[in-house]
Scaffold this motif. Structure first.
Motif, mmCIF file in Angstrom:
data_model
loop_
_atom_site.group_PDB
_atom_site.id
_atom_site.type_symbol
_atom_site.label_atom_id
_atom_site.label_comp_id
_atom_site.label_asym_id
_atom_site.label_seq_id
_atom_site.Cartn_x
_atom_site.Cartn_y
_atom_site.Cartn_z
ATOM 1 N N SER A 5 -29.824 85.602 -14.478
ATOM 2 C CA SER A 5 -29.100 86.598 -15.516
ATOM 3 C C SER A 5 -28.178 87.203 -14.899
ATOM 4 C CB SER A 5 -30.240 87.141 -16.182
ATOM 5 O OG SER A 5 -30.901 86.532 -16.701
ATOM 6 N N TYR A 6 -28.375 87.985 -13.631
ATOM 7 C CA TYR A 6 -27.299 88.689 -12.940
ATOM 8 C C TYR A 6 -26.118 87.920 -12.487
ATOM 9 C CZ TYR A 6 -30.417 92.853 -12.655
ATOM 10 O OH TYR A 6 -31.012 94.000 -13.003
ATOM 11 N N GLY A 7 -26.459 86.565 -12.044
ATOM 12 C CA GLY A 7 -25.285 85.645 -11.633
ATOM 13 C C GLY A 7 -24.402 85.522 -12.748
ATOM 14 N N ASN A 8 -25.139 85.058 -13.914
ATOM 15 C CA ASN A 8 -24.359 84.760 -15.024
ATOM 16 C C ASN A 8 -23.546 85.983 -15.591
ATOM 17 O OD1 ASN A 8 -25.445 82.146 -15.295
ATOM 18 N ND2 ASN A 8 -27.107 82.529 -16.649
ATOM 19 N N LEU A 9 -24.170 87.333 -15.819
ATOM 20 C CA LEU A 9 -23.332 88.330 -15.944
ATOM 21 C C LEU A 9 -22.187 88.647 -15.270
ATOM 22 C CD1 LEU A 9 -23.347 90.792 -17.999
ATOM 23 C CD2 LEU A 9 -24.766 92.041 -16.133
ATOM 24 N N PHE A 10 -22.501 88.549 -13.766
ATOM 25 C CA PHE A 10 -21.216 88.780 -12.778
ATOM 26 C C PHE A 10 -20.080 87.512 -13.183
ATOM 27 C CE2 PHE A 10 -19.319 87.893 -8.650
ATOM 28 C CZ PHE A 10 -18.495 88.837 -8.542
ATOM 29 N N TYR A 11 -20.610 86.339 -13.454
ATOM 30 C CA TYR A 11 -19.528 85.418 -13.436
ATOM 31 C C TYR A 11 -18.651 85.808 -14.903
ATOM 32 C CZ TYR A 11 -17.501 81.031 -14.772
ATOM 33 O OH TYR A 11 -16.746 79.900 -15.065
ATOM 34 N N LEU A 13 -18.363 88.716 -16.313
ATOM 35 C CA LEU A 13 -17.386 89.784 -15.937
ATOM 36 C C LEU A 13 -16.183 89.501 -15.112
ATOM 37 C CD1 LEU A 13 -20.060 92.299 -15.488
ATOM 38 C CD2 LEU A 13 -18.379 92.380 -17.466
ATOM 39 N N LEU A 14 -16.267 88.540 -14.314
ATOM 40 C CA LEU A 14 -15.234 88.154 -13.173
ATOM 41 C C LEU A 14 -14.311 87.567 -14.157
ATOM 42 C CD1 LEU A 14 -14.147 88.238 -10.572
ATOM 43 C CD2 LEU A 14 -15.365 85.902 -9.954
ATOM 44 N N LEU A 15 -14.863 86.468 -14.880
ATOM 45 C CA LEU A 15 -13.904 85.748 -15.772
ATOM 46 C C LEU A 15 -13.250 86.549 -16.804
ATOM 47 C CD1 LEU A 15 -12.828 82.881 -16.701
ATOM 48 C CD2 LEU A 15 -14.923 82.664 -18.173
ATOM 49 N N GLY A 16 -13.874 87.503 -17.613
ATOM 50 C CA GLY A 16 -13.097 88.141 -18.397
ATOM 51 C C GLY A 16 -12.156 89.118 -17.581
ATOM 52 N N GLY A 17 -12.537 89.562 -16.438
ATOM 53 C CA GLY A 17 -11.474 90.532 -15.777
ATOM 54 C C GLY A 17 -10.165 89.635 -15.287
ATOM 55 N N VAL A 18 -10.337 88.588 -14.931
ATOM 56 C CA VAL A 18 -9.212 87.577 -14.773
ATOM 57 C C VAL A 18 -8.155 87.170 -15.907
ATOM 58 C CG1 VAL A 18 -8.634 85.278 -13.951
ATOM 59 C CG2 VAL A 18 -10.257 86.565 -12.690
ATOM 60 N N LEU A 19 -9.042 86.998 -17.102
ATOM 61 C CA LEU A 19 -8.355 86.822 -18.241
ATOM 62 C C LEU A 19 -7.592 87.936 -18.661
ATOM 63 C CD1 LEU A 19 -11.070 84.723 -20.163
ATOM 64 C CD2 LEU A 19 -8.896 83.965 -19.283
ATOM 65 N N VAL A 20 -8.154 89.242 -18.604
ATOM 66 C CA VAL A 20 -7.346 90.276 -19.079
ATOM 67 C C VAL A 20 -6.279 90.601 -18.130
ATOM 68 C CG1 VAL A 20 -7.520 92.882 -19.196
ATOM 69 C CG2 VAL A 20 -9.501 91.468 -20.034
ATOM 70 N N PHE A 21 -6.571 90.480 -16.622
ATOM 71 C CA PHE A 21 -5.255 90.555 -15.937
ATOM 72 C C PHE A 21 -4.252 89.466 -16.149
ATOM 73 C CE2 PHE A 21 -3.096 89.586 -11.700
ATOM 74 C CZ PHE A 21 -2.800 90.783 -11.404
ATOM 75 N N TRP A 22 -4.377 88.341 -16.364
ATOM 76 C CA TRP A 22 -3.497 87.291 -16.733
ATOM 77 C C TRP A 22 -2.801 87.811 -18.065
ATOM 78 C CZ3 TRP A 22 -3.086 84.139 -21.218
ATOM 79 C CH2 TRP A 22 -2.173 83.202 -20.935
ATOM 80 N N PHE A 23 -3.695 88.282 -18.834
ATOM 81 C CA PHE A 23 -2.934 88.710 -20.467
ATOM 82 C C PHE A 23 -1.862 89.806 -20.083
ATOM 83 C CE2 PHE A 23 -3.085 91.356 -23.810
ATOM 84 C CZ PHE A 23 -2.766 90.480 -24.935
ATOM 85 N N PHE A 24 -2.227 90.812 -19.475
ATOM 86 C CA PHE A 24 -1.301 91.901 -19.091
ATOM 87 C C PHE A 24 -0.012 91.520 -18.106
ATOM 88 C CE2 PHE A 24 -5.062 94.654 -20.005
ATOM 89 C CZ PHE A 24 -4.559 95.409 -21.122
ATOM 90 N N ILE A 25 -0.444 90.516 -17.154
ATOM 91 C CA ILE A 25 0.921 89.936 -16.515
ATOM 92 C C ILE A 25 1.708 89.301 -17.378
ATOM 93 C CG2 ILE A 25 1.494 88.529 -14.536
ATOM 94 C CD1 ILE A 25 0.261 91.359 -13.604
ATOM 95 N N GLN A 26 1.361 88.393 -18.253
ATOM 96 C CA GLN A 26 2.083 87.644 -18.967
ATOM 97 C C GLN A 26 2.718 88.385 -19.897
ATOM 98 O OE1 GLN A 26 2.994 85.162 -18.004
ATOM 99 N NE2 GLN A 26 1.452 83.336 -17.812
ATOM 100 N N ASN A 27 2.261 89.678 -20.439
ATOM 101 C CA ASN A 27 2.906 90.291 -21.420
ATOM 102 C C ASN A 27 3.302 91.551 -21.308
ATOM 103 O OD1 ASN A 27 2.355 88.285 -23.530
ATOM 104 N ND2 ASN A 27 0.202 88.343 -23.167
ATOM 105 N N ARG A 28 4.019 91.681 -19.997
ATOM 106 C CA ARG A 28 4.590 92.984 -19.948
ATOM 107 C C ARG A 28 5.437 93.648 -20.582
ATOM 108 N NH1 ARG A 28 5.557 91.155 -13.793
ATOM 109 N NH2 ARG A 28 6.223 89.498 -14.795
ATOM 110 N N GLU A 29 6.327 92.961 -21.497
ATOM 111 C CA GLU A 29 7.166 93.834 -22.040
ATOM 112 C C GLU A 29 6.736 94.206 -23.384
ATOM 113 O OE1 GLU A 29 6.890 89.296 -23.016
ATOM 114 O OE2 GLU A 29 7.340 90.283 -21.200
#
Length: 193
Positions: A5-11, A13-29
């Protein structure tokens, strides 16, 4: 929580963080507008998680169900949101929902429910009369082959079919008095036989 369960939660969270980071980089304007949209989606996500977590409570409130404890001869009927108690009985094998009416002397079926139970409501002689809150109505006496509530079965049970419009079939004291105990407490009607 297990290691899995901890492994799934970590995965996640990591996936969500990457998606949020990509979202902000793509839409800076249009960053301000994108933050508003992200907040809205976050609230939708949290609302969905809350609804899933509370589903059993929501379902019990919206559609309370009767509990039949066959070995104990005990039936528990929760109070519905409209303040009434409802009972699901099998009449001649057909499941029919009844409103419990302690002020009614007998069991009264609507014409539709009588037809579902294999009774030809159109061919019945409506020569008896019942007094209701809305005045007198014509009824036809019938004898039900089988009335079943869980493991409790009654045969040859007398009932009536209402000739007029009726929103719900009623189960009255002629059936309820077959139980040894009828108790209403904390939003539940308890019947024991």
């Amino acid at each position: 929580m297990s290691d899995l369960s901890y492994g799934n939660l970590f995965y996640l969270l990591l996936l969500g963080g990457v998606l949020v980071f990509w979202f902000f980089i793509q839409n800076r304007e249009n960053l301000g507008r994108k933050v508003q949209q992200l907040a809205a989606w976050g609230l939708i996500f949290l609302g969905t998680i809350a609804a899933i977590g509370l589903w059993d409570d929501i379902r019990q409130t919206a559609l309370p169900s009767q509990m039949v404890y066959a070995s104990e001869g005990r039936i528990e009927l929760p109070r519905a949101p409209d303040g009434h108690y409802y009972m699901m009985l099998e009449i001649n094998g057909a499941p029919i929902r009844f409103m419990v009416d302690t002020g009614a002397s007998g069991m009264v079926l609507t014409r539709q429910d009588a037809n579902r139970a294999g009774i030809d409501a159109a061919g019945l002689p409506y020569f008896s009369q019942a007094m209701t809150a809305n005045g007198p109505v014509q009824t036809a006496p019938v004898r039900l082959g089988e009335v079943r509530l869980g493991e409790i079965t009654d045969t040859g049970f007398p009932a009536f079919v209402n000739s007029g419009e009726m929103g719900q079939s009623l189960v009255g004291m002629s059936y309820l008095q077959r139980f040894d105990k009828l108790e209403i407490s904390r939003g539940q009607m308890v019947l024991e036989r």
